[in-house]
Design an enzyme around this catalytic site. Sequence first.
Site, PDB file in Angstrom:
ATOM      1  N   LEU A 132      30.232  54.323  32.641  1.00 31.46           N
ATOM      2  CA  LEU A 132      29.403  54.276  31.442  1.00 31.46           C
ATOM      3  C   LEU A 132      29.164  52.838  31.029  1.00 31.46           C
ATOM      4  O   LEU A 132      30.051  51.985  31.150  1.00 31.46           O
ATOM      5  CB  LEU A 132      30.087  55.015  30.286  1.00 31.46           C
ATOM      6  CG  LEU A 132      30.180  56.541  30.374  1.00 31.46           C
ATOM      7  CD1 LEU A 132      31.006  57.065  29.212  1.00 31.46           C
ATOM      8  CD2 LEU A 132      28.806  57.173  30.364  1.00 31.46           C
ATOM      9  N   GLU A 176      31.786  62.341  21.401  1.00 30.34           N
ATOM     10  CA  GLU A 176      33.071  62.837  21.891  1.00 30.34           C
ATOM     11  C   GLU A 176      34.053  61.677  21.959  1.00 30.34           C
ATOM     12  O   GLU A 176      33.659  60.546  22.271  1.00 30.34           O
ATOM     13  CB  GLU A 176      32.920  63.444  23.291  1.00 30.34           C
ATOM     14  CG  GLU A 176      31.880  64.551  23.376  1.00 30.34           C
ATOM     15  CD  GLU A 176      31.581  64.967  24.820  1.00 30.34           C
ATOM     16  OE1 GLU A 176      32.234  64.443  25.737  1.00 30.34           O
ATOM     17  OE2 GLU A 176      30.683  65.798  25.016  1.00 30.34           O
ATOM     18  N   LYS A 219      36.607  59.227  23.554  1.00 32.29           N
ATOM     19  CA  LYS A 219      36.755  58.722  24.926  1.00 32.29           C
ATOM     20  C   LYS A 219      38.245  58.675  25.266  1.00 32.29           C
ATOM     21  O   LYS A 219      38.977  57.795  24.803  1.00 32.29           O
ATOM     22  CB  LYS A 219      36.121  57.336  25.075  1.00 32.29           C
ATOM     23  CG  LYS A 219      36.084  56.827  26.502  1.00 32.29           C
ATOM     24  CD  LYS A 219      35.278  55.525  26.582  1.00 32.29           C
ATOM     25  CE  LYS A 219      35.162  55.068  28.034  1.00 32.29           C
ATOM     26  NZ  LYS A 219      36.455  54.681  28.621  1.00 32.29           N
ATOM     27  N   ASP A 273      41.632  58.029  27.088  1.00 28.71           N
ATOM     28  CA  ASP A 273      42.120  56.934  27.929  1.00 28.71           C
ATOM     29  C   ASP A 273      43.059  57.507  28.990  1.00 28.71           C
ATOM     30  O   ASP A 273      44.283  57.484  28.854  1.00 28.71           O
ATOM     31  CB  ASP A 273      42.847  55.904  27.070  1.00 28.71           C
ATOM     32  CG  ASP A 273      43.036  54.578  27.800  1.00 28.71           C
ATOM     33  OD1 ASP A 273      42.432  54.407  28.875  1.00 28.71           O
ATOM     34  OD2 ASP A 273      43.774  53.717  27.293  1.00 28.71           O
ATOM     35  N   ARG A 310      38.395  60.217  40.836  1.00 28.65           N
ATOM     36  CA  ARG A 310      37.063  59.606  40.813  1.00 28.65           C
ATOM     37  C   ARG A 310      36.842  58.695  42.016  1.00 28.65           C
ATOM     38  O   ARG A 310      35.764  58.660  42.598  1.00 28.65           O
ATOM     39  CB  ARG A 310      36.881  58.794  39.527  1.00 28.65           C
ATOM     40  CG  ARG A 310      35.508  58.130  39.427  1.00 28.65           C
ATOM     41  CD  ARG A 310      35.394  57.263  38.176  1.00 28.65           C
ATOM     42  NE  ARG A 310      34.081  56.660  38.114  1.00 28.65           N
ATOM     43  CZ  ARG A 310      33.725  55.565  38.762  1.00 28.65           C
ATOM     44  NH1 ARG A 310      34.601  54.939  39.526  1.00 28.65           N
ATOM     45  NH2 ARG A 310      32.509  55.064  38.663  1.00 28.65           N
ATOM     46  N   GLU A 347      39.055  64.436  32.131  1.00 32.61           N
ATOM     47  CA  GLU A 347      40.050  63.374  32.111  1.00 32.61           C
ATOM     48  C   GLU A 347      41.447  63.974  32.120  1.00 32.61           C
ATOM     49  O   GLU A 347      41.736  64.925  31.370  1.00 32.61           O
ATOM     50  CB  GLU A 347      39.868  62.535  30.848  1.00 32.61           C
ATOM     51  CG  GLU A 347      40.381  61.122  30.957  1.00 32.61           C
ATOM     52  CD  GLU A 347      39.416  60.191  31.667  1.00 32.61           C
ATOM     53  OE1 GLU A 347      39.789  59.025  31.888  1.00 32.61           O
ATOM     54  OE2 GLU A 347      38.300  60.613  32.019  1.00 32.61           O
ATOM     55  N   TYR A 389      34.889  68.060  30.203  1.00 32.47           N
ATOM     56  CA  TYR A 389      33.708  67.849  29.358  1.00 32.47           C
ATOM     57  C   TYR A 389      32.396  67.704  30.123  1.00 32.47           C
ATOM     58  O   TYR A 389      31.348  67.466  29.512  1.00 32.47           O
ATOM     59  CB  TYR A 389      33.902  66.597  28.494  1.00 32.47           C
ATOM     60  CG  TYR A 389      34.355  65.383  29.275  1.00 32.47           C
ATOM     61  CD1 TYR A 389      33.489  64.684  30.094  1.00 32.47           C
ATOM     62  CD2 TYR A 389      35.673  64.950  29.189  1.00 32.47           C
ATOM     63  CE1 TYR A 389      33.914  63.585  30.817  1.00 32.47           C
ATOM     64  CE2 TYR A 389      36.112  63.855  29.906  1.00 32.47           C
ATOM     65  CZ  TYR A 389      35.224  63.167  30.716  1.00 32.47           C
ATOM     66  OH  TYR A 389      35.651  62.082  31.437  1.00 32.47           O
ATOM     67  N   LYS A 419      32.951  51.086  22.372  1.00 31.14           N
ATOM     68  CA  LYS A 419      34.319  50.603  22.556  1.00 31.14           C
ATOM     69  C   LYS A 419      34.888  50.127  21.225  1.00 31.14           C
ATOM     70  O   LYS A 419      34.223  49.438  20.453  1.00 31.14           O
ATOM     71  CB  LYS A 419      34.346  49.451  23.573  1.00 31.14           C
ATOM     72  CG  LYS A 419      33.804  49.831  24.941  1.00 31.14           C
ATOM     73  CD  LYS A 419      34.703  50.798  25.660  1.00 31.14           C
ATOM     74  CE  LYS A 419      35.937  50.104  26.205  1.00 31.14           C
ATOM     75  NZ  LYS A 419      36.762  51.019  27.029  1.00 31.14           N
ATOM     76  N   CYS A 422      49.421  20.231  42.445  1.00 30.56           N
ATOM     77  CA  CYS A 422      49.536  21.685  42.530  1.00 30.56           C
ATOM     78  C   CYS A 422      50.994  22.100  42.332  1.00 30.56           C
ATOM     79  O   CYS A 422      51.883  21.595  43.025  1.00 30.56           O
ATOM     80  CB  CYS A 422      49.030  22.165  43.888  1.00 30.56           C
ATOM     81  SG  CYS A 422      49.322  23.922  44.195  1.00 30.56           S
ATOM     82  N   CYS A 434      52.403  23.549  45.896  1.00 33.94           N
ATOM     83  CA  CYS A 434      52.651  22.747  47.101  1.00 33.94           C
ATOM     84  C   CYS A 434      52.762  21.251  46.846  1.00 33.94           C
ATOM     85  O   CYS A 434      53.093  20.491  47.767  1.00 33.94           O
ATOM     86  CB  CYS A 434      51.552  23.003  48.135  1.00 33.94           C
ATOM     87  SG  CYS A 434      49.927  22.395  47.639  1.00 33.94           S
ATOM     88  N   CYS A 438      43.450  23.243  43.938  1.00 30.04           N
ATOM     89  CA  CYS A 438      44.198  22.654  45.044  1.00 30.04           C
ATOM     90  C   CYS A 438      43.408  22.945  46.315  1.00 30.04           C
ATOM     91  O   CYS A 438      43.025  24.090  46.559  1.00 30.04           O
ATOM     92  CB  CYS A 438      45.588  23.276  45.118  1.00 30.04           C
ATOM     93  SG  CYS A 438      46.495  22.869  46.636  1.00 30.04           S
ATOM     94  N   CYS A 486      48.754  25.438  51.207  1.00 24.32           N
ATOM     95  CA  CYS A 486      49.326  25.818  49.912  1.00 24.32           C
ATOM     96  C   CYS A 486      49.893  27.236  49.996  1.00 24.32           C
ATOM     97  O   CYS A 486      49.151  28.196  50.245  1.00 24.32           O
ATOM     98  CB  CYS A 486      48.258  25.748  48.827  1.00 24.32           C
ATOM     99  SG  CYS A 486      48.853  26.251  47.200  1.00 24.32           S
TER     100      CYS A 486
END
Length: 681
Positions: free
Chosen positions: A93, A122, A124, A126, A145, A181, A229, A315, A409, A412, A427, A432
Amino acid sequence: MDNLDAYIDVKPEDAQEKIEQLRAEIERHTYLYYAQDEPEISDGAYDSLMRQLRQLEAEYPEYQDPNSPTMRVGGYVGEQFSPVTHQVKMYSLDNAMDLDELDEWMDKLVEEFGSLPPLMCELKIDGSSIALTYKDGNLIRAATRGDGTTGEDVTANMRTVRDVPLKLRVDHPGEIELRGEVYMPNSSFEALNKDAEKKFANPRNAAAGSLRQKDPSITQNRDLSTFIYAVADQQSFKSQEDLLNWLREAGFHVNPDVLLCDNKEQVKDFCKRAIDKRDRLPYEIDGVVVKVNNFAQQEEMGFTSRAPKWAIAFKFPPEEKATLLKDITVQVGRTGVLTPVAELEPVSLAGSIVSRATLHNLDEVRRKDVRIGDTVIVHKAGDIIPEVVGPVLSARPADAKVWNMPATCPSCGSAVVKDEDGVAIRCISIECPKQLNERIKHWVSRKALDIDGMGSEMVAMLIDTGRVRDVADLYTLTEDEIASLSRGRQNVEGEDIRVGHVIAKKIVAAIEESKTRSFARVLHGLGIRGVGENVAELLVDVYPTYELLSNASVEDLSSIEGVGPVLAENIVEFFTNPQNKDVIVRLRQSGLNFDDSAVVQDKDTSLEGNTFVLTGALSRPRPEYAQLLKDKGAKVAGSVSMKTTYVVAGEAAGSKLTKAQQLGLKILNEQQLLDLLNNLN
């Protein structure tokens, strides 16, 4: 009924009838308890009924039925999951990150239809998406899925989830694929984590992990639930409201918290109420799904490449918490980029414990002015990725320290350099070790070479022993070498715990199988900066062999749509590097595929250069027709323009058909489309 005896005496001639009565009674109480939340009997009475049924099925095995309630209990360890192709693609979505974006989406609906169509809101959930297939009313398959097109067969596990009917409570001949879900209630999650040696991060991860157990009895004990759903093929239903009512009648657990809305304010009020009550719900939600209620109108709007145009996920604003920034460390990625990471005092956030969060780069640290010792505000971007919002300046201590990127780095010790864009610091040492770890993990990942069993622990063991210094070394490993690796732990006798030959044999087989992957996936696995799976396929379409691709110039590569000059330079730079050339030589000697010319040559391009738009209700799902067209080289667009070659118009075609007529475009009905496709075969 609470005083039912566990044992019953039944005459042989009455056994079948009694068994069927018990099954019907148990299924009715299962439905009342799990789908309706209206139990009529105690748990003890329910268990007594179940014991009676098990007793009779054991005495009269000729009346066994795979859909019996007793068959929900898994008791075997199956093979790891087989692939399942979904009847219709399971799309993601698009998101509206605030009410303004939700408003904009609803404005587009008004433009499309002249007024706002009825919208179904509806919660959502989780959890983890699931597809359930029934044939003649019986559950025959359950699949995750996956990538949307292909999932994993988890039928044995889903049969243990008590609110999933093994047999529909309504008559439905033929096949029907339903979507929903799988989730873990908060109380079940807390109980699971209380006794678990390895804690799950949140209920969503716990649900997904429980769904993919090899032993269904483990899944059964995890107390999963579902909300169903959606349906793959909507032809039998008029609307989302119609479907939800049918799902309830059919015996599914349908979330009661839905609302059919006639105007924008009702939609936004539903979203606001969902935010207010999310913490009081017995399960996790991360937003609200808003969708056009009428299925004919959904068909009219269609899909983008990844999501339906007729639905959107609002959201929730990210939950924010204050915590202490204890330190800033540096993480080295597979391309050598140094990323500052905030080390935080652990804090509970959006369903999981957060102790680390990315700070992206040095410029971001400076822009936000975060310092070691600060109290900082943390949230999860999209409720997923922990992110530092900024410091609480009023709480800054006098000794808070300004942080600087190290000049060498941390993995290394090599000097680091700043990219041409002036943002990324990396780096560039080919030796590394941290980059090696990330490069190997990328190579064995599912979307690259997909080497099963080669997880982070295994990769670390192979690198720590010095046995693997690059991806080509993987193809020289022997079963004995892998079996003898120490896991760094000891058993009760004080002996090192080894990997062992059972696991080693599977890994060697998986490494061998990876040699069958396409050149495009090998190219993706090599980890060229900017070359993901989609870009790899674009490159291989034009240059199907290593010889052709490695000899292409920056100008040649830049001319490919989707490949700009910066990416082209990265590709040329990679293939001219001596160390990289050596690795590729060894990979080819090991039998890896660097030639997809046969695949490209066999590709059907009979409709290449043509752009189709599908509109209106067709006898088959539009995504199915879209895939048939794409398989023959055509493009399928979501809107009509002068670039459109054909518009395929089904029943109740609306504004797209009108626009096509105004532009004088070629319009096909469904039969003409079928004739066109058949004539190309």
